[in-house]
Design an enzyme around this catalytic site. Structure first.
Site, PDB file in Angstrom:
ATOM      1  CB  SER A 112      67.997  83.357  57.589  1.00 17.60           C
ATOM      2  OG  SER A 112      67.497  82.408  56.692  1.00 17.60           O
ATOM      3  CG  ASP A 161      65.458  76.303  60.936  1.00 18.07           C
ATOM      4  OD1 ASP A 161      64.682  76.256  59.961  1.00 18.07           O
ATOM      5  OD2 ASP A 161      66.262  77.234  61.134  1.00 18.07           O
ATOM      6  CG  HIS A 192      64.349  79.809  59.536  1.00 21.54           C
ATOM      7  ND1 HIS A 192      65.544  79.129  59.417  1.00 21.54           N
ATOM      8  CD2 HIS A 192      64.467  80.900  58.731  1.00 21.54           C
ATOM      9  CE1 HIS A 192      66.349  79.782  58.568  1.00 21.54           C
ATOM     10  NE2 HIS A 192      65.713  80.860  58.153  1.00 21.54           N
TER      11      HIS A 192
HETATM   12  C1  MLT Z   1      66.906  81.690  53.460  1.00 22.59           C
HETATM   13  O1  MLT Z   1      65.694  81.593  53.381  1.00 22.59           O
HETATM   14  O2  MLT Z   1      67.441  82.769  53.429  1.00 22.59           O
HETATM   15  C2  MLT Z   1      67.680  80.437  53.529  1.00 22.59           C
HETATM   16  O3  MLT Z   1      67.262  79.671  54.521  1.00 22.59           O
HETATM   17  C3  MLT Z   1      69.107  80.668  53.730  1.00 22.59           C
HETATM   18  C4  MLT Z   1      69.730  81.078  52.450  1.00 22.59           C
HETATM   19  O4  MLT Z   1      69.155  80.882  51.404  1.00 22.59           O
HETATM   20  O5  MLT Z   1      70.852  81.610  52.528  1.00 22.59           O
END
Ligand code: MLT
Length: 214
Positions: A112, A161, A192
């Protein structure tokens, strides 16, 4: 020689044979709200012999560590991202000197937000990473001009996702390929969260086996 800054809070776990200085090192990059301990068991499972370098993101969002600032979900602060990607690349180089691992054999494993900073490092400091496993990744930024890289990348994203729209996967793969990277893409029947299928595929890919690109 000046003392290394090693500016990130981190853990370093040597590989199975600490004398084997040419052993691969996995750079483990956690997701939003994670820390330097999160991905260590995953890294050990993915590559049992590798050194594991695991920094904690130094940006705090409501107390949750991240690797760069965002303005909203999926909307990144590009100036901050550029700066943090440079900081992370410097950290990897300094850690290689400090812990005596081979800086030419570093593969990122990011989830992520961690995957997004890994892609930013691939695109902004292409010499830092030989490869990357990107779980639930999106396009972090589009540099102009594009760098030139021969990194190998596995993108393992979820088909359903809610955070990473499906089109992002192809955008990211195209961007990295345009920069010269060899990119394999897997779309998991998942959201996710990581699944066992992500891990099994990444393990095989890291062993150099081909995984079916979807
Ligand atoms: C997260 O929650 O970290 C996002 O999906 C990805 C990000 O902000 O880089």
């Amino acid at each position: 020689m000046s003392a290394p800054r090693l500016a990130f809070t981190h853990t370093f776990t040597p590989g199975a044979d600490p004398a084997a200085k040419s052993e691969r090192t996995l750079l483990l990059l956690h997701g939003t709200g994670g820390n330097e301990h999160d991905l260590v068991p995953l890294g050990r499972t993915l590559a049992p012999g590798a050194n594991l370098l695991s920094p904690r993101g130094s940006v705090l969002e409501n107390g949750m560590p991240r690797f760069f600032r965002r303005l909203a979900e999926g909307v990144f602060d590009e100036a901050d991202l550029r700066r943090r990607a440079a900081d992370l690349a410097d950290f990897v180089a300094e850690a290689a000197e400090h812990y005596r691992f081979d800086p030419a054999r570093v593969t990122a494993v990011g989830y992520s937000n961690g995957a997004n900073i890994a892609s930013a490092v691939l695109l902004l400091r292409p010499g830092t990473l030989r490869g990357a496993v990107l779980f639930r990744a999106m396009v972090p930024l589009v540099p102009d001009p594009l760098p030139s890289t021969d990194a190998r990348v596995l993108i393992s994203n979820g088909r359903v996702d809610p955070i990473v729209p499906l089109a992002e996967t192809e955008r990211l793969a195209s961007l990295l390929r345009a920069a010269g990277a060899g990119v394999d893409v897997l779309l998991q029947p998942a959201g996710h969260q990581l699944t066992q299928a992500d891990l099994t595929a990444a393990q095989a890919w890291l062993r150099g086996e081909s995984v079916l690109s979807s």
